[in-house]
Design an enzyme around this catalytic site. Structure first.
Site, short mmCIF file in Angstrom:
data_model
loop_
_atom_site.label_atom_id
_atom_site.label_comp_id
_atom_site.label_asym_id
_atom_site.label_seq_id
_atom_site.Cartn_x
_atom_site.Cartn_y
_atom_site.Cartn_z
N CYS A 97 88.39 82.29 -55.01
CA CYS A 97 87.85 81.43 -53.95
C CYS A 97 88.36 80.00 -54.04
O CYS A 97 88.61 79.34 -53.03
CB CYS A 97 86.32 81.41 -54.01
SG CYS A 97 85.56 82.98 -54.42
N ASP A 116 79.69 83.38 -57.55
CA ASP A 116 78.60 84.33 -57.35
C ASP A 116 79.03 85.75 -57.72
O ASP A 116 78.28 86.50 -58.34
CB ASP A 116 78.15 84.31 -55.89
CG ASP A 116 77.36 83.06 -55.55
OD1 ASP A 116 77.59 82.02 -56.19
OD2 ASP A 116 76.52 83.11 -54.63
N CYS A 140 85.44 85.44 -50.54
CA CYS A 140 85.14 86.83 -50.18
C CYS A 140 85.27 87.06 -48.68
O CYS A 140 84.79 86.29 -47.86
CB CYS A 140 83.75 87.21 -50.66
SG CYS A 140 83.58 87.15 -52.46
N GLU A 145 70.87 86.18 -56.74
CA GLU A 145 71.14 87.15 -55.68
C GLU A 145 71.00 88.57 -56.24
O GLU A 145 71.32 88.81 -57.40
CB GLU A 145 72.56 86.96 -55.12
CG GLU A 145 72.71 85.67 -54.35
CD GLU A 145 74.10 85.47 -53.80
OE1 GLU A 145 74.29 84.55 -53.00
OE2 GLU A 145 75.01 86.26 -54.16
N SER A 180 73.01 88.40 -51.59
CA SER A 180 74.40 88.07 -51.29
C SER A 180 74.65 88.25 -49.81
O SER A 180 74.00 89.05 -49.13
CB SER A 180 75.33 89.00 -52.08
OG SER A 180 76.63 88.94 -51.56
#
Length: 531
Positions: A29, A61, A174, A424, A450
């Site tokens: 990311c 994450d 993502c 999450e 998420s």
């Protein structure tokens, strides 16, 4: 000191622009943001400014999911905002360009922009390209669901490994309408990011051109004195909420937009989300609930194609943006891209008549909860509670086959204070889907989900268990009723006289102790503002 760092008198006579980078090399990311920062700095110099780069932390994450490390994810949002605020005001800088990638870097940097109220903008590093597995496009969502499918004997270990090897082919966040892409879109509609810049995929050569232009724009903002407080308004937040509803985006947007509003001093409550979602249909067929990835949305016309549909239907209002043009001027009338007719449905014939989330209240959530309506058709679920104190116990029960069709999985002590950090639950929700229970089981938690989560899932339950919320009084077998149609979340049991479940041990991490002592309710954005 500045001259010792290499700056000249001429450099220091120009606008000093902070280039707040969230680069790290731990995840796709953000790993390309060093290169983007150089392009931003070149643009600042071309426009007559002097760039001064700083860096923040970022927490992935996806990598931390299902582990203790996930407790750091939401905490990182506050650390990012704090660090940019500290660096920029302490060095008396004139403007800010914030580079973002993974989920919490987007709201964290925008929260800093609101606190500083200096001329500035956010530039999103862009989405990852989709991977390919067995002839279909895949994203990280498919990998998490494969874990449950493997446990159920539906997918071999070799196939899981092959999927793992192909799902993330390079730089970028993502690839579905998960939290990063959801927030990038929302911040476009807030007016604090130039429309068209963020949606360019991370590895597209045009991304560097956008970064240079972002640097030039930052200097123009400083010279014009255009600040976030002159751009942000309740109307701008309403527009951002509508963009999330129309794309069935991540429910984390509720948390983050509440936090941004609070940082900007704009009164905005959790109850204002539901009317917008109710009147805004889902018109973008995007993962996790739909068919297409963020890259495919961009090629179909992206933010502008979506925004024009919402504008023409009267679902958003015209608001100022960081470019100096209004939102409607930015949306323009450009021709549609490839596949627009498949990616976007007409407003009058939507994929769903109402948006991708709803706000629920009831005896289990007096202060509110968020239900995800993407990826399933259910509006109501009634079943016995299966209660777990923490994510790990719930995940183990799913993997061991102890969750049955009709059950309501309740995971508590995962809220902002009780977690701490409001983890999450993707590992659990994806395992439920992978086990084939996605259409027959519901899940309730005071934690989060998420953006890749699908199914009848309710998060952000407030008050959380650690704050004395009724979710802490539930027992196995209690009948739970979830009704998205009536916005109700109730337990059909007498909770009078029950003793709350024991809270978890005090976190040993000092940063989590600090966070737990300051954090507000999820229904208020889970911020650490002291006011």
């Amino acid at each position: 000191m500045l001259k010792g760092a290499g700056f000249t008198d001429e450099d220091l006579s120009r606008p000093l622009v902070a280039v707040a980078n969230t680069w790290t090399e731990v995840m796709p990311c953000n790993m390309h943001l060093r290169t983007l920062a150089e392009a931003v700095k070149a643009g600042v110099r071309e426009a007559g400014g002097t760039p001064i780069e700083c860096n923040t932390i970022a927490v992935s994450d996806g990598i931390s999911m299902g582990t203790e490390g996930m407790r750091g994810s939401l905490v990182s949002r506050e650390v990012i905002a704090d660090s940019i605020e500290l660096f920029t005001f302490a060095h008396s800088l004139d403007g800010v360009v914030a580079l973002t990638g993974c989920d919490k870097t987007l709201p964290g940097t925008v929260m800093a922009l609101c606190r500083l109220d200096l001329p500035g903008l956010m530039l999103y590093g862009g989405t990852i390209e989709h991977g390919r597995f067995q002839g279909r496009n895949v994203t990280i969502q498919d990998v998490f669901e494969a874990v449950g499918a493997h446990a159920a004997g539906k997918l071999s270990e070799a196939d899981v490994r092959a999927l793992e090897d192909s799902a993330c082919p390079g730089a970028g966040a993502c690839g579905g309408q998960y939290t990063a892409n959801t927030m990038a879109l929302a911040i476009d509609f807030l007016g604090l990011a130039p429309i068209g810049f963020g949606e360019i995929p991370a590895t597209d050569p045009a991304k560097l051109d956008a970064a240079r232009e972002a640097g030039r724009l930052a200097v123009a903002l400083v010279r014009a004195g255009r600040r976030p407080s002159q751009i942000l308004s309740k109307g701008a937040i309403d527009n951002a909420v509508a963009s999330v509803a129309a794309t069935a985006g991540s429910t984390n947007a509720v948390l983050h937009l509440l936090a941004i509003a609070r940082e900007a001093g704009i009164p905005y409550s959790i109850d204002e989300f539901d009317p917008i979602s109710t009147r805004t249909p889902v018109i973008a067929d995007l993962k996790p609930g739909g068919r297409f990835t963020a890259v495919e949305m961009t090629r179909a016309g992206g933010t502008r194609a979506l925004g024009r549909r919402l504008r023409d239907a009267g679902l958003i209002t015209d608001q100022p943006t960081c470019t100096g043009r209004t939102l409607f001027e930015e949306l323009g009338e450009a021709p549609e891209g490839d596949g627009a007719g498949e990616v976007f449905a007409p407003v009058e014939r939507p994929l769903k008549p109402r948006g991708g989330f709803a706000i629920l209240r009831g005896t289990l959530a007096p202060d509110g909860a968020v239900v995800k309506l993407a990826g399933h058709a259910r509006q109501r679920h009634e079943g016995p509670a299966r209660v777990f104190d923490g994510e790990e116990a719930a995940f183990d029960a799913v993997q061991a086959g102890r969750i049955q069709p009709g059950d309501v999985v309740v995971i508590r002590h995962e809220g902002p204070r009780g977690g701490p950090g409001m983890r999450e639950m993707l590992a659990v929700t994806a395992a439920i889907v992978g086990q084939g229970l996605g259409d027959s089981v519901a899940l309730i938690t005071d934690g989060r989900f998420s953006g890749a989560t699908v199914g009848f899932m309710i998060g952000h339950v407030a008050p959380e268990a650690a704050a004395g919320g009724p979710i802490g009084l539930g027992r196995d077998g209690d009948l739970v009723v979830i009704d998205a149609g009536t916005r109700a979340l109730d337990v059909l049991a007498d909770l009078t006289g029950r003793v709350a479940s024991a809270p978890p041990a005090r976190p040993r991490r000092v940063v989590l102790q600090k966070y737990a002592a300051l954090v507000s309710s999820a229904s208020e954005g889970a911020t650490t503002i002291v006011r």
